[in-house]
Design an enzyme around this catalytic site. Structure first.
Site, PDB file in Angstrom:
ATOM      1  N   ARG A  48      -5.144   0.204  -8.987  1.00  0.00           N
ATOM      2  CA  ARG A  48      -5.456  -0.814  -7.965  1.00  0.00           C
ATOM      3  C   ARG A  48      -6.480  -0.203  -6.994  1.00  0.00           C
ATOM      4  O   ARG A  48      -6.252   0.876  -6.453  1.00  0.00           O
ATOM      5  CB  ARG A  48      -4.188  -1.274  -7.216  1.00  0.00           C
ATOM      6  CG  ARG A  48      -3.212  -2.003  -8.133  1.00  0.00           C
ATOM      7  CD  ARG A  48      -2.211  -2.829  -7.347  1.00  0.00           C
ATOM      8  NE  ARG A  48      -2.804  -4.004  -6.753  1.00  0.00           N
ATOM      9  CZ  ARG A  48      -2.173  -4.776  -5.862  1.00  0.00           C
ATOM     10  NH1 ARG A  48      -0.953  -4.460  -5.467  1.00  0.00           N
ATOM     11  NH2 ARG A  48      -2.752  -5.844  -5.351  1.00  0.00           N
ATOM     12  N   ALA A  71       0.799  -1.231   0.000  1.00  0.00           N
ATOM     13  CA  ALA A  71       0.000   0.000   0.000  1.00  0.00           C
ATOM     14  C   ALA A  71       0.838   1.291   0.000  1.00  0.00           C
ATOM     15  O   ALA A  71       0.630   2.171  -0.846  1.00  0.00           O
ATOM     16  CB  ALA A  71      -0.962  -0.042   1.194  1.00  0.00           C
ATOM     17  N   ASP A 105      -4.080  -2.809   3.826  1.00  0.00           N
ATOM     18  CA  ASP A 105      -4.288  -1.940   2.661  1.00  0.00           C
ATOM     19  C   ASP A 105      -5.315  -0.857   2.931  1.00  0.00           C
ATOM     20  O   ASP A 105      -5.378   0.136   2.216  1.00  0.00           O
ATOM     21  CB  ASP A 105      -4.708  -2.771   1.455  1.00  0.00           C
ATOM     22  CG  ASP A 105      -3.566  -3.654   1.027  1.00  0.00           C
ATOM     23  OD1 ASP A 105      -3.411  -4.736   1.614  1.00  0.00           O
ATOM     24  OD2 ASP A 105      -2.798  -3.231   0.150  1.00  0.00           O
ATOM     25  N   GLN A 151       3.788 -13.590  -2.054  1.00  0.00           N
ATOM     26  CA  GLN A 151       4.564 -12.448  -1.539  1.00  0.00           C
ATOM     27  C   GLN A 151       5.351 -12.814  -0.287  1.00  0.00           C
ATOM     28  O   GLN A 151       6.396 -12.220  -0.019  1.00  0.00           O
ATOM     29  CB  GLN A 151       3.625 -11.278  -1.207  1.00  0.00           C
ATOM     30  CG  GLN A 151       3.040 -10.568  -2.416  1.00  0.00           C
ATOM     31  CD  GLN A 151       1.665 -11.088  -2.741  1.00  0.00           C
ATOM     32  OE1 GLN A 151       1.373 -12.265  -2.557  1.00  0.00           O
ATOM     33  NE2 GLN A 151       0.805 -10.232  -3.249  1.00  0.00           N
ATOM     34  N   ASN A 211      -6.748  -6.631   4.189  1.00  0.00           N
ATOM     35  CA  ASN A 211      -5.361  -7.019   3.904  1.00  0.00           C
ATOM     36  C   ASN A 211      -5.402  -8.216   2.960  1.00  0.00           C
ATOM     37  O   ASN A 211      -6.474  -8.723   2.603  1.00  0.00           O
ATOM     38  CB  ASN A 211      -4.608  -7.347   5.205  1.00  0.00           C
ATOM     39  CG  ASN A 211      -3.100  -7.447   4.977  1.00  0.00           C
ATOM     40  OD1 ASN A 211      -2.512  -6.594   4.317  1.00  0.00           O
ATOM     41  ND2 ASN A 211      -2.471  -8.496   5.473  1.00  0.00           N
ATOM     42  N   LYS A 212      -4.230  -8.665   2.580  1.00  0.00           N
ATOM     43  CA  LYS A 212      -4.106  -9.758   1.608  1.00  0.00           C
ATOM     44  C   LYS A 212      -5.011 -10.932   1.960  1.00  0.00           C
ATOM     45  O   LYS A 212      -5.144 -11.307   3.124  1.00  0.00           O
ATOM     46  CB  LYS A 212      -2.631 -10.191   1.560  1.00  0.00           C
ATOM     47  CG  LYS A 212      -2.280 -11.282   0.580  1.00  0.00           C
ATOM     48  CD  LYS A 212      -2.718 -10.991  -0.826  1.00  0.00           C
ATOM     49  CE  LYS A 212      -2.229  -9.660  -1.359  1.00  0.00           C
ATOM     50  NZ  LYS A 212      -2.892  -9.234  -2.608  1.00  0.00           N
TER      51      LYS A 212
END
Ligand code: MRU
Length: 363
Positions: free
Chosen positions: A90, A55, A244, A203, A254-255
Site C-alpha cells: 500500500r 496506517a 495516513d 470503514q 487521509n481517506k
C-alpha cells in the site's frame, strides 16, 4: 479495547511464538473472525486486501511479516527483497515505510543467526509503543474536548464528526482520532459521534460504528455528504480525523472525502483536528500534492457487501452493468484548513513550525 467484555489488541503473537493473529477487518461488522498470518506472503496479503488496515496497524503487520521472512532466510538479500515486497502493498500510509526502516535498522548490523530474535523484539516493541503513543494522543485530545464541553450547557453532548476509521482497530489499541473520544466518554463527558459511512469501503459504518458501539459511545452513522449540512446547523462541535501521511509542512493525506469535510469545517468555523503518531509524519516531503495516492479497484465502487436477514453476507452490484468507475483512496487536506495536529507530544498548528517545535530532533 473490549469486545463483549474481552480485551483485544488488533494484532498479537500466536501461541506458537512466531506466527501472528489479527482481527480480520474484511469480515466486520458482520462476523468477528481472527485470521492467522503464518508467512510474509500472508502478511502482505492481509495488508493488500485490507484484512488489516489503518496506517499504524499496517506498519506493525509489515514488521511481523518481515520477522517471518527472516525465519526462512535472514540474509541481506532476503532483508532487502522482503522489505521492498512489503512496502509495495500500500503506497500512501507512510507508517508502512517507517516500520520497515525501523526493522532494517534493528537487524542489519547483526550476524544472520541473531536477526530473527532481534526482529521479533523490535516488532513487539513497535506494537507496545503504538499503544502508548495512541494513549498519549488521547490525553492531549481530551483537553480539547474538555474545553469544548465546559462551554456547553450541562448534560449536552460534545458532538464529534469523524471520517473513515482511525480507531483502535486501525492501530494496535486506542486509535488516534477515537482515543480522545474514548477517554472523554470514560471520564463521564457526554459524547456523541457523527460517523461518516466512508464510501466506498464503508470503514465508518462498518468499523468505527462497531468500535464505538462495542465501547458504549453514542454515535450516529451519516452518509458522507451530510457533514457540511450538520456543521451549518451547529450540530458538530469539532471534527477529528486520522491520517495516513502528514508532510513536513503540515499537509494531511487521509481517506478520500476528508478534504471536503475540512472545507466545510473552515466555512462554518468548526475546528478541524487531525490526530496522528510521529510515525505518520513524512519528513522527506514538504508538499502534500507530492504524496502518492493509492488507486484501488473499481469493484469497491461498483459493488457493496451486506448482511441478509438470515445472517449471510452477500455482495451486490449497485450500478448499471458496464458503468466505469474510478477509486482514488485518499485525498490531501492542505495545512491551511487544519486547526491543529493532536500528537503524542501535544497539540500543534499544522505547519512546518508547529511540527518542528514538537519534534525538534527532526526539524
Ligand atoms: O484505506 P484505509 O482504511 O487503510 O484508510 C485508513 C485511513 O484513512 C485512516 O484514517 C488512517 O490510516 C489513520 S488510522 C489511525
Amino acid at each position: 479495547m473490549k469486545i463483549d467484555g474481552k480485551h483485544y489488541r488488533t494484532i498479537w503473537l500466536a501461541a506458537d511464538g512466531w506466527s501472528v493473529e489479527v482481527i480480520d477487518q474484511t469480515k466486520l461488522p458482520h462476523k468477528f473472525e481472527i485470521a492467522s498470518l503464518k508467512s510474509v506472503e500472508d502478511a502482505a496479503h492481509a495488508i493488500k486486501t485490507m484484512q488489516v488496515r489503518g496506517a499504524p496497524l499496517i506498519g506493525v503487520t509489515a514488521a511481523y511479516g518481515l520477522c517471518m521472512a527472516l525465519r526462512d532466510d535472514p540474509s541481506d538479500i532476503s532483508l532487502d527483497s522482503e522489505i521492498a515486497f512489503l512496502a509495495e502493498q500500500r503506497p500512501t500510509a507512510v507508517n508502512l515505510r517507517w516500520a520497515l526502516d525501523e526493522m532494517r535498522t534493528a537487524v542489519q548490523n547483526l550476524p544472520y543467526d541473531k536477526r530473527v530474535e532481534a526482529a521479533y523484539a523490535r516488532a513487539a516493541r513497535m506494537a507496545d509503543e503504538d499503544v502508548e503513543t495512541c494513549r498519549l494522543i488521547g490525553e492531549h485530545g481530551l483537553k480539547i474536548i474538555k474545553e469544548i464541553a465546559a462551554k456547553k450547557p450541562p448534560g449536552e453532548p460534545v458532538n464529534v464528526l469523524t471520517h473513515c476509521n482511525a480507531g483502535w482497530i486501525a492501530c494496535v489499541d486506542w486509535g488516534t482520532a477515537t482515543a480522545p473520544v474514548y477517554m472523554a466518554h470514560d471520564a463521564g463527558i457526554p459524547m456523541h459521534v457523527w460517523v461518516d459511512e466512508t464510501r466506498p469501503r464503508n470503514q465508518g459504518a462498518a468499523l468505527t460504528a462497531f468500535e464505538l458501539g462495542s465501547h458504549g459511545v453514542p454515535h450516529t452513522i451519516v452518509v458522507d455528504n451530510a457533514g457540511g449540512h450538520l456543521m451549518q446547523h451547529g450540530r458538530v462541535d469539532l471534527v477529528i480525523v486520522g491520517t495516513d501521511r502528514v508532510t513536513a509542512n503540515g499537509d494531511v493525506a487521509n481517506k478520500i472525502g476528508t478534504y471536503l469535510k475540512a472545507l466545510a469545517a473552515k466555512d462554518t468555523g468548526v475546528p478541524f483536528y487531525v490526530a496522528l503518531p510521529h510515525t505518520t509524519i513524512d519528513w522527506t516531503l514538504d508538499d502534500g500534492m507530492k504524496i502518492e495516492i493509492e488507486e484501488r479497484g473499481k469493484d469497491e465502487v461498483l459493488k457493496m457487501p451486506g448482511r441478509l436477514k438470515d445472517g449471510s453476507v452477500v455482495v451486490v452490484e449497485i450500478a448499471a452493468p458496464g458503468s466505469p468507475a474510478a477509486n482514488p483512496a485518499f485525498d490531501v487536506t492542505p495545512s491551511r484548513l487544519v486547526t491543529g495536529l493532536i500528537t503524542e507530544r501535544g497539540v500543534a498548528p499544522s505547519t512546518r513550525e508547529g511540527l518542528s517545535k514538537l519534534y525538534p530532533e527532526r526539524a
